[in-house]
Each structure stands twice: as C-alpha cells, then as structure tokens.
Scaffold this motif. Structure first.
Motif, PDB file in Angstrom:
ATOM      1  N   LYS A   4       0.983  -1.241   0.065  1.00  0.00           N
ATOM      2  CA  LYS A   4       0.108  -0.117   0.221  1.00  0.00           C
ATOM      3  C   LYS A   4       0.742   1.297   0.058  1.00  0.00           C
ATOM      4  N   THR A   5       0.368   2.215  -0.577  1.00  0.00           N
ATOM      5  CA  THR A   5       1.188   3.664  -0.331  1.00  0.00           C
ATOM      6  C   THR A   5       0.116   4.586   0.024  1.00  0.00           C
ATOM      7  N   VAL A   6       1.166   5.470   0.679  1.00  0.00           N
ATOM      8  CA  VAL A   6       0.623   6.670   1.285  1.00  0.00           C
ATOM      9  C   VAL A   6       0.646   7.825   0.558  1.00  0.00           C
ATOM     10  N   TYR A   7      -0.575   8.506   0.300  1.00  0.00           N
ATOM     11  CA  TYR A   7      -0.400   9.510  -0.547  1.00  0.00           C
ATOM     12  C   TYR A   7      -0.929  10.833   0.381  1.00  0.00           C
ATOM     13  N   ILE A   8      -0.372  11.965   0.153  1.00  0.00           N
ATOM     14  CA  ILE A   8      -0.562  13.373   0.655  1.00  0.00           C
ATOM     15  C   ILE A   8      -1.593  14.106  -0.380  1.00  0.00           C
ATOM     16  N   LEU A   9      -2.748  14.244   0.091  1.00  0.00           N
ATOM     17  CA  LEU A   9      -3.819  14.866  -0.878  1.00  0.00           C
ATOM     18  C   LEU A   9      -3.700  16.482  -0.492  1.00  0.00           C
ATOM     19  N   LEU A  10      -3.487  17.129  -1.548  1.00  0.00           N
ATOM     20  CA  LEU A  10      -3.398  18.569  -1.612  1.00  0.00           C
ATOM     21  C   LEU A  10      -4.464  19.079  -2.469  1.00  0.00           C
ATOM     22  N   PHE A  11      -5.600  19.840  -1.629  1.00  0.00           N
ATOM     23  CA  PHE A  11      -6.720  20.350  -2.471  1.00  0.00           C
ATOM     24  C   PHE A  11      -6.485  21.959  -2.855  1.00  0.00           C
ATOM     25  N   ARG A  12      -6.244  22.109  -4.042  1.00  0.00           N
ATOM     26  CA  ARG A  12      -6.251  23.564  -4.366  1.00  0.00           C
ATOM     27  C   ARG A  12      -7.434  24.352  -3.937  1.00  0.00           C
ATOM     28  N   THR A  79       3.113  11.002  -3.131  1.00  0.00           N
ATOM     29  CA  THR A  79       3.388  10.051  -2.343  1.00  0.00           C
ATOM     30  C   THR A  79       4.249  10.469  -1.262  1.00  0.00           C
ATOM     31  N   LEU A  80       4.163   9.657  -0.172  1.00  0.00           N
ATOM     32  CA  LEU A  80       5.112   9.891   0.983  1.00  0.00           C
ATOM     33  C   LEU A  80       6.788  10.105   0.550  1.00  0.00           C
ATOM     34  N   GLU A  81       6.909   8.982  -0.266  1.00  0.00           N
ATOM     35  CA  GLU A  81       8.521   9.117  -1.032  1.00  0.00           C
ATOM     36  C   GLU A  81       8.782  10.230  -1.744  1.00  0.00           C
ATOM     37  N   GLU A  82       7.660  10.708  -2.496  1.00  0.00           N
ATOM     38  CA  GLU A  82       7.858  12.031  -3.158  1.00  0.00           C
ATOM     39  C   GLU A  82       7.927  13.112  -2.433  1.00  0.00           C
ATOM     40  N   TRP A  83       7.188  13.236  -1.142  1.00  0.00           N
ATOM     41  CA  TRP A  83       7.236  14.113  -0.396  1.00  0.00           C
ATOM     42  C   TRP A  83       8.320  14.295   0.482  1.00  0.00           C
ATOM     43  N   ASN A 167       5.855  24.766   7.555  1.00  0.00           N
ATOM     44  CA  ASN A 167       5.180  24.015   8.708  1.00  0.00           C
ATOM     45  C   ASN A 167       4.104  23.096   8.109  1.00  0.00           C
ATOM     46  N   SER A 168       3.307  23.331   7.138  1.00  0.00           N
ATOM     47  CA  SER A 168       2.321  22.179   6.756  1.00  0.00           C
ATOM     48  C   SER A 168       3.145  21.403   6.005  1.00  0.00           C
ATOM     49  N   VAL A 169       4.236  21.678   5.175  1.00  0.00           N
ATOM     50  CA  VAL A 169       5.142  20.530   4.544  1.00  0.00           C
ATOM     51  C   VAL A 169       5.488  19.204   5.567  1.00  0.00           C
ATOM     52  N   LEU A 170       6.011  19.831   6.694  1.00  0.00           N
ATOM     53  CA  LEU A 170       6.603  19.092   7.954  1.00  0.00           C
ATOM     54  C   LEU A 170       5.489  18.260   8.288  1.00  0.00           C
ATOM     55  N   LYS A 171       4.375  18.901   8.823  1.00  0.00           N
ATOM     56  CA  LYS A 171       3.281  18.101   9.468  1.00  0.00           C
ATOM     57  C   LYS A 171       2.715  17.249   8.584  1.00  0.00           C
ATOM     58  N   LEU A 172       2.514  17.563   7.153  1.00  0.00           N
ATOM     59  CA  LEU A 172       2.054  16.485   6.322  1.00  0.00           C
ATOM     60  C   LEU A 172       3.080  15.223   6.199  1.00  0.00           C
ATOM     61  N   ARG A 173       4.394  15.411   6.503  1.00  0.00           N
ATOM     62  CA  ARG A 173       5.262  14.273   6.350  1.00  0.00           C
ATOM     63  C   ARG A 173       4.990  13.496   7.258  1.00  0.00           C
ATOM     64  N   ASP A 174       4.945  14.212   8.623  1.00  0.00           N
ATOM     65  CA  ASP A 174       4.546  13.480   9.884  1.00  0.00           C
ATOM     66  C   ASP A 174       3.161  12.708   9.934  1.00  0.00           C
ATOM     67  N   LEU A 175       2.349  13.180   9.402  1.00  0.00           N
ATOM     68  CA  LEU A 175       1.019  12.381   9.240  1.00  0.00           C
ATOM     69  C   LEU A 175       1.169  11.115   8.136  1.00  0.00           C
ATOM     70  N   ALA A 176       1.942  11.416   7.195  1.00  0.00           N
ATOM     71  CA  ALA A 176       1.899  10.538   6.353  1.00  0.00           C
ATOM     72  C   ALA A 176       2.796   9.108   6.869  1.00  0.00           C
ATOM     73  N   GLU A 177       3.978   9.541   7.660  1.00  0.00           N
ATOM     74  CA  GLU A 177       4.596   8.558   8.238  1.00  0.00           C
ATOM     75  C   GLU A 177       3.827   7.646   9.030  1.00  0.00           C
ATOM     76  N   LYS A 178       3.005   8.467   9.987  1.00  0.00           N
ATOM     77  CA  LYS A 178       2.083   7.821  10.912  1.00  0.00           C
ATOM     78  C   LYS A 178       1.066   6.800  10.132  1.00  0.00           C
ATOM     79  N   ALA A 179       0.653   7.361   9.101  1.00  0.00           N
ATOM     80  CA  ALA A 179      -0.460   6.444   8.116  1.00  0.00           C
ATOM     81  C   ALA A 179       0.179   5.270   7.480  1.00  0.00           C
ATOM     82  N   ALA A 180       1.883   5.383   7.317  1.00  0.00           N
ATOM     83  CA  ALA A 180       2.330   4.510   6.602  1.00  0.00           C
ATOM     84  C   ALA A 180       2.853   3.188   7.755  1.00  0.00           C
ATOM     85  N   SER A 181       3.098   3.709   8.984  1.00  0.00           N
ATOM     86  CA  SER A 181       3.492   2.621  10.014  1.00  0.00           C
ATOM     87  C   SER A 181       2.171   2.098  10.563  1.00  0.00           C
ATOM     88  N   GLY A 182       1.002   2.839  10.458  1.00  0.00           N
ATOM     89  CA  GLY A 182      -0.134   2.473  11.331  1.00  0.00           C
ATOM     90  C   GLY A 182      -0.985   1.488  10.438  1.00  0.00           C
TER      91      GLY A 182
END
Length: 182
Positions: A4-12, A79-83, A167-182
């Motif tokens: 499974k892949t973790v995606y960070i969804l960015l809504f414009r 993806t988390l990797e791209e982020w 700030n948002s870039v780093l917070k989204l990385r943290d959330l994505a890492e948590k999603a990947a491990s959870g």
C-alpha cells in the motif's frame, strides 16, 4: 511491508468561500475504503493509505469531493516518498528557521523555462525562487503576503499548482509517516 502507498492529498484553493470540512472529509474518505485517513487544518490537506494507483486515488477522491462537498478544484497526490524527496531537495535550507516564509508548490508538470524566468524576475533582494522537478520553492523572508514574487507566481508559472508553507510541509510528512506505519 505492505503493497500500500501513502498519498498526501493537496486540495487546491481551499479557504475563504471554498471549504472542505475536515471531519466529514475524513469520514467520507474512510467510508470509501481509504486507510489511516488523517487531515491537517481546514485548508485542504489529507493523508490516506491505499493499494490504488495515483490516478485512481485522484479520481475517487475528486468524485467524493464533488458529490459530498461540491468541491471541483484540482487535487494533487504526491506519495510519502515524493514528499520526503521534496523536503530533502529544499534549495533554501537556511529558510526553515522561519518556516512560514518558505513555501513548496507542487506543480502538475514541469513549467517552461520562460515561465520560471518570468517569476524569478519579481524576486526582491533576499528572496529565493527555484524549481526542482515538479516542485517550486518560494522563500519570502519579508512575508509571503507582501511579496511581488509570491503574488505573481500562480499566474506566471503557467502550470496547475498548489502551495504549502514549510510548517504544513513538515506536519504532512509526519502524518504520512504515521499513516505508513499504522
């Protein structure tokens, strides 16, 4: 590790008149089968884990947003990797000291060289602008809201994009890492 892949969804364009309420969005994404769904502040950010490919994710999420929230603007899904790569390639490492003055804009595609030069022409002394792959980095040490570079960026860059402060870039990385491990 799962397939499974973790995606960070960015809504414009979320904010002001365009709202995408976080709790109902989380519920709708979870109900659609996305795993480990998280949202970050009410400005168009979510994280999901899925076995779907990027195009399927964007299509599915776009339909949910259109049907449930009347939201029809662009959605980007790195993806988390791209982020993580986006963070690692930041050409302005000194700028992270004041993260609200550093922005990363995810671009739908690489912009034309003329577009990059047109934006760069508006950089004031001390400001920084660079495009690396499909990411534009914008450093405005005197404030994003007062910068001509930031003001002209969206119109001049010539490709669909959505920006987040560091700030948002780093917070989204943290959330994505948590999603990947959870």
């Amino acid at each position: 590790m799962s397939d499974k892949t973790v995606y960070i969804l960015l809504f414009r364009g979320v904010g002001g008149k365009t709202q995408l309420p976080t709790a109902p969005l989380r519920e709708a994404l979870s109900a659609a089968g996305f795993e480990n769904v998280a949202t970050y502040i009410n400005s168009g950010n979510a994280v999901v884990r899925t076995s779907l490919g990027r195009d399927e994710v964007i299509s599915s999420v776009a339909q949910i947003c259109r049907d449930k929230f009347g939201f029809t603007k662009a959605i980007h899904a790195p993806t988390l990797e791209e982020w993580t790569d986006l963070i690692a390639k930041n050409p302005f490492p000194h700028a992270v000291a004041v993260p609200k003055f550093l922005h990363a804009a995810v671009l739908a595609e690489g912009p034309a060289e003329e577009s990059i030069e047109a934006v760069q022409a508006f950089a004031a002394d001390g400001e920084g602008f660079a495009v690396i792959g499909k990411v534009a980095y914008i450093h405005t040490p005197d404030g994003f809201g007062t910068s001509k570079l930031a003001e002209k960026f969206d119109r001049l860059i010539g490709v669909e994009n959505t920006a987040r402060n560091w700030n948002s870039v780093l917070k989204l990385r943290d959330l994505a890492e948590k999603a990947a491990s959870g």
